[in-house]
Structure formats: C-alpha cells, structure tokens
Design a protein around this motif. Structure first.
Motif, PDB file in Angstrom:
ATOM      1  N   ALA A 126       6.415 -29.937 -27.499  1.00 16.47           N
ATOM      2  CA  ALA A 126       7.056 -29.351 -28.671  1.00 16.47           C
ATOM      3  C   ALA A 126       6.015 -28.575 -29.465  1.00 16.47           C
ATOM      4  O   ALA A 126       4.909 -29.082 -29.702  1.00 16.47           O
ATOM      5  CB  ALA A 126       7.691 -30.431 -29.539  1.00 16.47           C
ATOM      6  N   ARG A 127       6.364 -27.366 -29.863  1.00 21.88           N
ATOM      7  CA  ARG A 127       5.439 -26.530 -30.633  1.00 21.88           C
ATOM      8  C   ARG A 127       5.681 -26.743 -32.123  1.00 21.88           C
ATOM      9  O   ARG A 127       6.820 -26.731 -32.581  1.00 21.88           O
ATOM     10  CB  ARG A 127       5.629 -25.053 -30.271  1.00 21.88           C
ATOM     11  N   TYR A 128       4.588 -26.933 -32.862  1.00 21.24           N
ATOM     12  CA  TYR A 128       4.642 -27.154 -34.303  1.00 21.24           C
ATOM     13  C   TYR A 128       3.711 -26.192 -35.015  1.00 21.24           C
ATOM     14  O   TYR A 128       2.768 -25.659 -34.428  1.00 21.24           O
ATOM     15  CB  TYR A 128       4.248 -28.593 -34.641  1.00 21.24           C
ATOM     16  N   ALA A 129       3.974 -26.000 -36.312  1.00 23.63           N
ATOM     17  CA  ALA A 129       3.122 -25.172 -37.155  1.00 23.63           C
ATOM     18  C   ALA A 129       2.977 -25.840 -38.521  1.00 23.63           C
ATOM     19  O   ALA A 129       3.850 -26.613 -38.942  1.00 23.63           O
ATOM     20  CB  ALA A 129       3.700 -23.773 -37.311  1.00 23.63           C
ATOM     21  N   GLN A 130       1.879 -25.567 -39.202  1.00 23.56           N
ATOM     22  CA  GLN A 130       1.605 -26.125 -40.520  1.00 23.56           C
ATOM     23  C   GLN A 130       2.347 -25.326 -41.581  1.00 23.56           C
ATOM     24  O   GLN A 130       2.391 -24.090 -41.533  1.00 23.56           O
ATOM     25  CB  GLN A 130       0.109 -26.090 -40.813  1.00 23.56           C
ATOM     26  N   THR A 131       2.952 -26.025 -42.541  1.00 17.63           N
ATOM     27  CA  THR A 131       3.663 -25.360 -43.636  1.00 17.63           C
ATOM     28  C   THR A 131       3.008 -25.589 -44.985  1.00 17.63           C
ATOM     29  O   THR A 131       3.424 -24.999 -45.981  1.00 17.63           O
ATOM     30  CB  THR A 131       5.113 -25.853 -43.709  1.00 17.63           C
ATOM     31  N   GLY A 132       2.005 -26.475 -45.051  1.00 14.23           N
ATOM     32  CA  GLY A 132       1.332 -26.777 -46.308  1.00 14.23           C
ATOM     33  C   GLY A 132       0.031 -27.483 -46.028  1.00 14.23           C
ATOM     34  O   GLY A 132      -0.410 -27.596 -44.877  1.00 14.23           O
ATOM     35  N   SER A 133      -0.590 -28.009 -47.078  1.00 13.86           N
ATOM     36  CA  SER A 133      -1.908 -28.629 -46.938  1.00 13.86           C
ATOM     37  C   SER A 133      -1.850 -30.100 -46.563  1.00 13.86           C
ATOM     38  O   SER A 133      -2.851 -30.680 -46.137  1.00 13.86           O
ATOM     39  CB  SER A 133      -2.691 -28.480 -48.250  1.00 13.86           C
ATOM     40  N   GLY A 134      -0.697 -30.736 -46.690  1.00 12.21           N
ATOM     41  CA  GLY A 134      -0.585 -32.156 -46.396  1.00 12.21           C
ATOM     42  C   GLY A 134      -0.439 -32.433 -44.918  1.00 12.21           C
ATOM     43  O   GLY A 134       0.023 -31.578 -44.148  1.00 12.21           O
ATOM     44  N   PRO A 135      -0.809 -33.665 -44.475  1.00 13.46           N
ATOM     45  CA  PRO A 135      -0.727 -33.992 -43.047  1.00 13.46           C
ATOM     46  C   PRO A 135       0.703 -34.003 -42.511  1.00 13.46           C
ATOM     47  O   PRO A 135       0.903 -33.885 -41.300  1.00 13.46           O
ATOM     48  CB  PRO A 135      -1.374 -35.381 -42.964  1.00 13.46           C
ATOM     49  N   LEU A 136       1.710 -34.128 -43.376  1.00 11.09           N
ATOM     50  CA  LEU A 136       3.098 -34.144 -42.938  1.00 11.09           C
ATOM     51  C   LEU A 136       3.810 -32.826 -43.217  1.00 11.09           C
ATOM     52  O   LEU A 136       5.023 -32.716 -42.996  1.00 11.09           O
ATOM     53  CB  LEU A 136       3.848 -35.297 -43.620  1.00 11.09           C
ATOM     54  N   ASP A 137       3.066 -31.819 -43.679  1.00  8.73           N
ATOM     55  CA  ASP A 137       3.649 -30.504 -43.951  1.00  8.73           C
ATOM     56  C   ASP A 137       3.666 -29.679 -42.668  1.00  8.73           C
ATOM     57  O   ASP A 137       2.856 -28.777 -42.452  1.00  8.73           O
ATOM     58  CB  ASP A 137       2.856 -29.773 -45.042  1.00  8.73           C
TER      59      ASP A 137
END
Length: 352
Positions: A126-137
């Motif tokens: 599964a491909r993911y990308a970061q949306t913020g600075s938190g580890p769950l973002d």
C-alpha cells in the motif's frame, strides 16, 4: 481457549536483532506478515530499523536525525535452515534501501500480505504519503503487487498496479481456498477504525481480473460494488491489518479491538464463509507491554495489528499470532530497541 505466549518465537527475533553488528542488520520492524518461500520462511516488515543495538539496549538515532541507524519503510527477514538474514535493496550509493522503493520522495510503500507464487513470492504493498508533521498524519494513495523471484528479494521482478478506486487498502490478508485467492482490504474510517471488504481472483495470480463481494451476497466485477463485511449487528470494525484463516469449517478473523483507541486487546471473530457475517469479536489476549501499567511503565507504548501465521501451526485447532509493539513517542524506540519488535502467541481453540 488456551492462550499462551510463544516465547521461543519472540526470543528468536530478539536474539537475532541483538546479536549482529552489521550496519545492514534488522533490529526491529512492524507489520510482521510471513509466508513460506521456496528458500525458507519469509517475514515481511513495514517500518524497519537497521544497524546495531548498543550494549545498553539502545540504538543510535536514525541517519536522518544525525545518527547512524538506517530506517526503511519495508524490509524482509529470510529464515532458512542456516538461520535468519536481513534482506533489503540498495540505493544508487550502495546504501540500504527498501526492497520495494517508493515511487517518489513524497510517498512510500508499507507491506501488506504476501503469498508464494511458484517461482518466488507475490506481495501486496500500500502506498502512503505524509500529510502533516505528526507520526499519524498519513494518507493512503493506492495498491500495487510486487513479485520477487527466489534468491533476489532485494528488488521486485515486476510491479503491477492493483485496484485502488474504492478507498480500500487491499491485501490486509490473502487466503487461498477452493481454487480462489481471497483478498481482504481495509477502509479507514474518520474515527481511526477500519471496515473490511473482500475480493477474489481465480487461482493464484493476483494480476487476473478481480471480483468483489457485494451487499447482495453475489460477486461483481466492479470495485465500487465491494461491500463492507458484516458482524452480528450489521457493522463490523477491525484494525488496519487483520487475518482471515480457515480452520475446519470456520474462518477465524483476527483483529485488534477497534472501539477503543490504541487498544492492546487482540480479538477473534468467526464465520462460516470468507465473506461473513462474523460473530462478535471476542478478546483473547491483552498485550502486557502497553500503557502506563504495562511492562515498560510507559503510557506511550502501544500494541497493534495482530495477525495469524498459519504455516507455523500444527493442525486446525492451533493458532499462531503475532502483534506489534511501538511507542507514540519516537524517541522511546531509540532508547529502548526491544520495544519495537514483534511478539508471538499460540492459541489452542476448541473444535467448532
């Protein structure tokens, strides 16, 4: 139901992580899927620490934070008759890289389930990308199938896009039964839980046309028709990673308790068919490591994403499970390397 820690498996991974002094050596990871491969038992990990563990049980900070510990978003550990070895790829500078590299600098692949395919293994990512600075973002972006040939697990022989139009991270589990490969997927809800969907292909090749289990109880060729699988009251919520394995005439769904955020409880639900409906999930184990009263006495330590390892079991009443342990405070797994490793359980279930 008899539930007990599978101490030998847990200790084997701990001993392997601590003993080696290679900078490319696995010292911890999560996801912890597994499958039989042509040359041994292949363990699939998502976020992975490499390097060495110091005598005091800590690791150096990661390379990105000024330390010497490589950090990868996926890796393998191949366990053969000669013991385990870490398998990664290499970047253009010869440094360790994920076997399944991200398509660009802004996104990465996390491992889902895999299956042997005759000449090697097939693994869903599964491909993911970061949306913020938190580890769950983070946000899910799509699914692919990577095929690896035996002996060359450091790079895929081929990568094929998989269905990705229905906000479903497919490959949470793969189960082969009756001439089909069943593909379970999870859809994340706004409150952090997941809903389970089901697809299948004829035979073993996931590149073949997919069919999707619908709310009408029939199969459709349209991904948009894939229904959310049901529990006893209609709704069934699960963790992001699960397993659904046949035991006799029943299918066991292994999940983390979903109605409590960061629950340490591993649960099992049962169904007569791959597509449910499933019974009410029942807690069979609570991870002793998690929370302020846990073995680490740390409120940030969590347990998550349990699943089954059927190739390690002895008969249909035997269930071998793993779960992951981590911390919501990233510094914790630097100071205590042993937090971030899989734990294992063995369950004996009564005849159903």
């Amino acid at each position: 139901m008899d539930v007990r820690p599978a101490a030998a498996l847990t200790a084997a991974f701990g001993a392997y992580a601590d003993r080696d002094r290679s900078p490319r050596h696995w010292t911890g990871g999560d996801s912890t899927y597994s499958m039989p491969a042509p040359d041994g038992e292949l363990w699939l990990f998502s976020d992975t620490f490499l390097g060495t563990v110091r005598p005091d049980g800590s690791r150096s900070p990661t390379v990105g934070d000024g330390g010497t510990t490589p950090f990868l978003h996926n890796s393998f550990v191949l366990w053969t008759a000669h013991g385990p070895r870490t398998v990664t790829g290499r970047d253009q500078d010869g440094q360790p890289a994920p076997p399944m590299p991200g398509p660009d600098r802004a996104s990465w692949y996390w491992a889902r389930a895999g299956v042997p395919d005759g000449h090697g293994v097939s693994v869903v990512y599964a491909r993911y990308a970061q949306t913020g600075s938190g580890p769950l973002d983070i946000v899910w972006r799509g699914n692919v199938l990577a095929r690896f040939r035996a002996g060359t697990y450091g790079r895929p022989a081929s990568v094929t896009p998989l269905p990705s139009s229905a906000r479903t991270a497919w490959g949470a589990w793969l189960e082969r039964q009756g001439g089909y490969t069943y593909v379970y997927g999870t859809e994340r809800t706004p409150d952090g839980r997941s809903r389970l969907r089901l697809a299948r292909v004829t035979g073993r090749d996931l590149r073949r046309p997919w069919q999707y289990w619908t709310a009408r109880g029939v199969w459709s060729g349209r991904e948009a028709d894939a229904a959310r699988l049901a529990g006893p009251g209609g709704a069934l919520f699960t963790s992001d990673e699960v397993s659904v394995v046949r035991h006799g005439s029943w299918y066991a769904l292994v999940t983390q308790r979903a109605d409590v955020p960061f629950s340490a409880e591993t649960q099992i639900a049962w169904s007569r068919s791959p597509g449910g409906p499933f019974t009410q999930p029942r807690t069979v184990y609570t991870a002793p490591e998690a929370g302020p009263a846990g073995t680490y006495r740390n409120r940030n330590v969590i347990a998550y994403n349990p699943h089954e390892h059927p190739e390690l079991e002895h008969g249909r009443h035997d269930i071998v499970l793993s779960y992951n342990v981590n911390s919501l405070a990233p510094a914790d797994v630097i100071h205590r390397a042993d937090i971030y490793r899989p734990r294992f359980l063995r369950l004996t279930v009564s005849a159903r």
